[in-house]
Structure formats: C-alpha cells, structure tokens
Enzyme design. Sequence first.
Site, PDB file in Angstrom:
ATOM      1  N   ASP A 156       0.880  -1.160   0.000  1.00 28.40           N
ATOM      2  CA  ASP A 156       0.000   0.000   0.000  1.00 28.40           C
ATOM      3  C   ASP A 156       0.921   1.213   0.000  1.00 28.40           C
ATOM      4  OD1 ASP A 156      -1.617   2.154   0.559  1.00 28.40           O
ATOM      5  OD2 ASP A 156      -2.249   1.468   2.541  1.00 28.40           O
TER       6      ASP A 156
ATOM      7  N   LYS B  39       2.722  11.389  -3.925  1.00 23.87           N
ATOM      8  CA  LYS B  39       1.647  10.681  -4.623  1.00 23.87           C
ATOM      9  C   LYS B  39       0.640  11.656  -5.243  1.00 23.87           C
ATOM     10  CE  LYS B  39      -1.619   6.896  -3.586  1.00 23.87           C
ATOM     11  NZ  LYS B  39      -2.071   6.029  -2.478  1.00 23.87           N
TER      12      LYS B  39
ATOM     13  N   GLU C  63      -7.174   0.595  -4.414  1.00 21.55           N
ATOM     14  CA  GLU C  63      -7.158   0.520  -2.946  1.00 21.55           C
ATOM     15  C   GLU C  63      -8.481   0.001  -2.363  1.00 21.55           C
ATOM     16  OE1 GLU C  63      -5.815   4.448  -1.909  1.00 21.55           O
ATOM     17  OE2 GLU C  63      -3.845   4.052  -2.769  1.00 21.55           O
TER      18      GLU C  63
ATOM     19  N   ASP D  14     -12.416   5.856   3.226  1.00 19.16           N
ATOM     20  CA  ASP D  14     -10.973   5.824   3.463  1.00 19.16           C
ATOM     21  C   ASP D  14     -10.472   7.204   3.872  1.00 19.16           C
ATOM     22  OD1 ASP D  14      -8.219   5.719   3.379  1.00 19.16           O
ATOM     23  OD2 ASP D  14      -8.090   4.710   1.438  1.00 19.16           O
TER      24      ASP D  14
HETATM   25  P1  ADP Z   1      -2.532   7.379   3.866  1.00 19.28           P
HETATM   26  O1  ADP Z   1      -3.476   6.414   3.286  1.00 19.28           O
HETATM   27  O2  ADP Z   1      -2.876   8.811   3.585  1.00 19.28           O
HETATM   28  O3  ADP Z   1      -1.112   7.113   3.525  1.00 19.28           O
HETATM   29  P2  ADP Z   1      -3.012   6.259   6.592  1.00 19.28           P
HETATM   30  O4  ADP Z   1      -4.140   5.393   6.258  1.00 19.28           O
HETATM   31  O5  ADP Z   1      -1.777   5.633   7.092  1.00 19.28           O
HETATM   32  O6  ADP Z   1      -2.619   7.307   5.473  1.00 19.28           O
HETATM   33  O7  ADP Z   1      -3.556   7.289   7.706  1.00 19.28           O
HETATM   34  C1  ADP Z   1      -2.712   8.201   8.281  1.00 19.28           C
HETATM   35  C2  ADP Z   1      -3.487   9.063   9.236  1.00 19.28           C
HETATM   36  O8  ADP Z   1      -4.110   8.247  10.228  1.00 19.28           O
HETATM   37  C3  ADP Z   1      -2.581  10.050   9.960  1.00 19.28           C
HETATM   38  O9  ADP Z   1      -3.182  11.316   9.997  1.00 19.28           O
HETATM   39  C4  ADP Z   1      -2.496   9.439  11.346  1.00 19.28           C
HETATM   40  O10 ADP Z   1      -2.260  10.410  12.358  1.00 19.28           O
HETATM   41  C5  ADP Z   1      -3.877   8.833  11.486  1.00 19.28           C
HETATM   42  N1  ADP Z   1      -3.931   7.825  12.554  1.00 19.28           N
HETATM   43  C6  ADP Z   1      -3.154   6.734  12.709  1.00 19.28           C
HETATM   44  N2  ADP Z   1      -3.463   6.069  13.853  1.00 19.28           N
HETATM   45  C7  ADP Z   1      -4.461   6.786  14.446  1.00 19.28           C
HETATM   46  C8  ADP Z   1      -5.206   6.648  15.669  1.00 19.28           C
HETATM   47  N3  ADP Z   1      -4.959   5.654  16.522  1.00 19.28           N
HETATM   48  N4  ADP Z   1      -6.164   7.566  15.937  1.00 19.28           N
HETATM   49  C9  ADP Z   1      -6.384   8.594  15.093  1.00 19.28           C
HETATM   50  N5  ADP Z   1      -5.723   8.772  13.951  1.00 19.28           N
HETATM   51  C10 ADP Z   1      -4.769   7.892  13.617  1.00 19.28           C
HETATM   52 MG    MG Z   2      -4.265   4.914   2.295  1.00 20.26          MG
END
Ligand code: ADP
Ligand code: MG
Length: 640
Positions: free
Chosen positions: A8, A70, A171, A193
Amino acid sequence: MAKIIGIDLGTTNSAVAVMKNGELQILENAEGNRTTPSIVALSKGGERLVGLLAKRQSVTNPKNTIFSVKRLIGRKWSDPEVQRDKAWLPYEVQEGPGGGVQVKMGDKWYSPEEISAMVLAKLKADAEARLGEKVDEAVITVPAYFDDSQRQATKNAGEIAGLKVERIINEPTAAAFAYGVNKESNQKIVVYDFGGGTFDVSVLEIGFDPETKEQTIEVRATGGDTHLGGDDFDKKIQEFLVEEYKKQEGIDLAKDPLAVQRLKEAAERAKHELSSATETEINIPYITSDANGPKHFQIKMTRAKLESLVQDYLDRSVKLTEEAVTAPAPKGAGFKLGDINEVLLVGGQTRMPAMQEAVKKLFGKEPHKGINPDEVVALGAGIQGEILAAKKEGRKTEGEVKDILLLDVTPLTLAIETLGGVATPMIPKNTTVPTAKTQTFSTAADNQTSVEVLVLQGERPMAADNKVLARFMLDGIPQVEVTFDIDANGILNVSAKDKATGKSQSVKIEASTNLSKDEIERLKKEAAEHAAEDERKKELIDARNQAESLAYLAEKSLREAGDKVSEEIKTGVTEKLEALKKVKDGEDKAAIETATAALSQEIQKIGQAEYNKGNGPEENNAGGQGGAESGPQPEPGQPQ
Ligand code: ADP
Ligand code: MG
C-alpha cells in the site's frame, strides 16, 4: 518459492503485507513499525533519509523533505490539482520533461516516480530483511480514480526500485479483498478511506456469476476530498496548543521551527491516544526558554475537545460520502443509503471513535472495523500477491485465501478525438479489464498521407476537456487498424496494423509525461547503485561501532587490570588502542577492521594474564604462553 509482496503505497504512510507460513501478515520495517511514512529527505548533513527519520526532521528541513509525492505522480504540470498543490508544498516543484512534474531535493531535480521509488526501495529492503530472502515482485495499490498515466507512473516507480510490478490494484478493491466481502451474491459496498492527506470514498458493486463463480468488482462512484485528511486534525490540535501556550506563558511557539516540530509530533501522538483514551496529557520538556531558564509544555486535552476542534471535518466527510452514494451518475452511484450492504473503514484516521460514530449514523449500521484500518489495503494487496504467486507456480493458495477471480474495471472512459473536437468513447468507464477494442482509421479519405490520433481519458463530451493519454501519427497507408488494449492493471497499450499488408506499425506515443523505457533503466541502475552505496555505508558504520565498543572495552580493561597484568601487555594494548583511535572515525573500513582485529588480539592477552594470575597451579602454562612478560610483572604501588 518466490513471494509477491503487497504494497500500500500511501500518500502519508505505506505498508507491506505478505503470505508467510500460511498466514497473511504485515511486515514490520527496520524501525520496528508496521507502517512507514512515505517521506524522503536529504538531511542537513547530506544524508538521504526515508520514512520515520525523514518525518522527524520535516519541520526543520522543509525544503528538502519530500512528502505527499503521490499527489504529483503521473500528473501533468498543467493539471489543476498540481497547480493547487505547488502553492502550499514547502519544497520546490517545477514543470518537468514531457509536461510532467519535478521536485527538488538538495540541488537535484527528481521525478515523482524516483521519489516514490526511494520509498519502495526501503520497503523492499526492509521486507527482505524480515523475510530473510530476496523480494523481486510486488502488487501495488492505487486510488480507484487514478488514471492511466498515474498507474503507469506508479508501476515505473516499482521498476526503478527493482520490483517487478505484477499487478496494480485499486485501494478500495484491496480493502474489500482483505475484509473478505467476497460472498456468493451481489453486494453494494462503501469504502470510507480517511488517510493522512486525502479522504477517498468509493462505492463498489461486487457482481457474482453463480455459473462461472466469477466475481467482478465495479467502482460505481468515487468521491471525497483530495485536501482533507488526518494531517488537518493534527494542524488543528497544533494551533490549539500554540494558542494555549500563548495564553499561559505569553510566548509564541509558532515562531520556533524546532518547537513546531515537537508540537507537531506531540499533536499527532495526542490524537492517537484520544482514539482509545478520553483524556491525555501533552508533555514536552524544554520546549523553549526565557530569562528564568528552560520552560516545559504541559497541558491536558480531552477527547471532547478534539472532537469539537474537528467537527467540521467530520461533517464534511459524511456529506461527501452521502453524495458519492446517492447522487445520480456520473457524480455518484445513484443508490439509496439503505441499499448499501457493507461499509468498510480504511485509513488510520478512522480509528477515531467519533468518525466511526458519524459513519454509523449515516448508514444506520455498524461499519466493518475488524482489521487495522491502516493495514487493510496492504493486506488486500498481499492476498492478491499470493493468488498471483500461486497461479505462477501452479499450486493452491495458502492459508485462508480463496482463489477468487476478481476483476477490476476501468475507472475512466477511453475515447478518441473525432471530427469537431468531439470525444468518441471507445472503451466505456467501468468495463471489466483486461479488455481490448479495435478501430480502423482511414488516411486516404481526402488525400491525406497521415492521420493524427488523439487518445483521451475522461467523461467529458468534448475532447479538450479530457486528459490526453497519447497522441500519435499513422502514416501513408489507406487503412490502419488500431487496437487499444487495457491490461489487468488498467494500463493502456496501443498497437497498429496495416490492413492491406497485415504488417504491424509501431505506434510512437507522444505527449506522455511517463518515463521512457531507457529512462526507467537508467534510474533503476542509479537506485541499485544507491542501494549498494547504502550497504557500504552501513558496513562502514558497523565497523565504526565495533571499533568504538572495543576501544571502550580496552580502556576499561586497562583501568581494571591493576597489577595482574604486566606493563608490557598494557603498553601493547595502549599502542593498539591509540592506533585504532586514529582510524576509527575515518572512511577507510579496511583500516578500521585491521586496527580493531589487532586491538582485539592484544586485549586477549590481558584476559589471559588475569586468568593465569588468578589460577596459581597453571603458572607453568603462563610461562609458556606469556614468555618473559609474566616474570617481572608484579610491581606493587605502581600507579596505573
Ligand atoms: P494514507 O493512506 O494517507 O497514507 P493512513 O491510512 O496511514 O494514510 O492514515 C494516516 C493518518 O491516520 C494520519 O493522519 C495518522 O495520524 C492517522 N492515525 C493513525 N493512527 C491513528 C489513531 N490511533 N487515531 C487517530 N488517527 C490515527
Ligand atoms: Mg491509504
């Protein structure tokens, strides 16, 4: 048995999953984390950093820290999204060759593919370290709305990193895979998402054919906001903290980059904690100082406070979700909210309880949240990887993975420009891939000797409003048959054949921002060289570390040796220690290793001498081994 890893490649974070010993699992990175920030930086010391280390210095080194690449990959400079992003991205962005985009890190310009490749190279190396074997193949996910050139560019990034990209999948499709929503019936699914930088909502329809047992996943609508994400939540918290500190202490922390970096990290940590606790304490020692000395930051924050700070964002995401489901096509799927069978939560930010509540309220049903939302996409890619690996090796899939045939669809209509600038659809949106369409073009009509073909992607009726995928000339022949082929990755390939002779004509595609084969090869070599360079650096650092700890050990032994060890041995050790100190911080790995080995041998003599001294009956041996040295050794009262 070669593994195909699932990746991912997120805007904010990336994750890797693979089937191992019959179990699908997320692979931890070198730092021991299950996700890796998709960030690359050139540190102030000139070192290339990828992942957490790059994130840690982002605020204090903003010009050379490349994140959210991205957003730029496979896009044209003229793309409105790029024009919007270039205004706020702290690093430099400019138009690249072929009308694409370039970003600046240090004094070099890079394509977004190259930056993504650096992230992928780390993921690959870390996966190899975890698995203890080479990894050369991968499935990589992309947002459902990614067009041909964004998909191709992502695939190229994989190739540059030394990964053969076996499949690009959507995704939300991967998420549906991981949640195992492959029931033997038709299903309507919403994937909500909420990531770090973007909010993507997809409405999927899973079709099931009871005769063939084939399943197709159709993306009925995509929506969301490319500028709404968890980062916005962090910013809100950060602003709140700055305000509070101003109130409490009268100091504006926003002016100090180092303080801002620490506030940013603390804000995100607090946000995570408030997903499980209802109150948290933010504690940052030595955040600043005034005339009275160093000052600390300490404040309590409740979940309710966080919710009130971000309520607008939650409302907005709910509204956008409703729109994607209910608005008539092409804006939405034209479904009723009650038609939806399953709602899947994806993206780290959906761990926030208030967000889960908001989604539940909208659909009047509990969303699926069994799997870690920031791992689910990678897991789905891992499943696809296992299915492809099993197919290649002619074996059954391992573990719980069902060998389902899952077919993605084209996200956008493929069209060609015809008379009057009209976009004539060739392969409509939502056609199951792979698919092909053949069209005959005539050049003879009005004594033309060639004809220009413009291939477009998009839903707008006029050619000019769609994205130009390819532009090519067909020469000199009355009739040419052109085949447009969309492969399983959703990537377009074009071939042409002279109808009269049956000879194929090569199609030179212009106006594409994508890298050429030669360029990919060149970048691939560069990346591999960089990996070798990294390896050399790592070995040098290992050698230095060993030297460092041995030097420490030598000093300690000398201090503690006392009168059990002869002056001669001590002098020997001291000499070798001094020799090692001279080279240990240098660049010459061989010299460090030689000096380390020499000192190591010398130190052994101390051990030997101590052993012999402490074991009286073996004095004879001592004589034999240590020679004359052990003789005149005892000199009580001698300072060490
Ligand atoms: P992307 O798909 O954009 O790469 P992710 O799915 O990894 O990102 O999501 C990242 C976001 O999720 C960040 O803003 C991070 O702070 C938030 N995040 C991760 N864990 C938690 C949590 N336990 N509670 C709230 N937000 C979270
Ligand atoms: Mg993502």
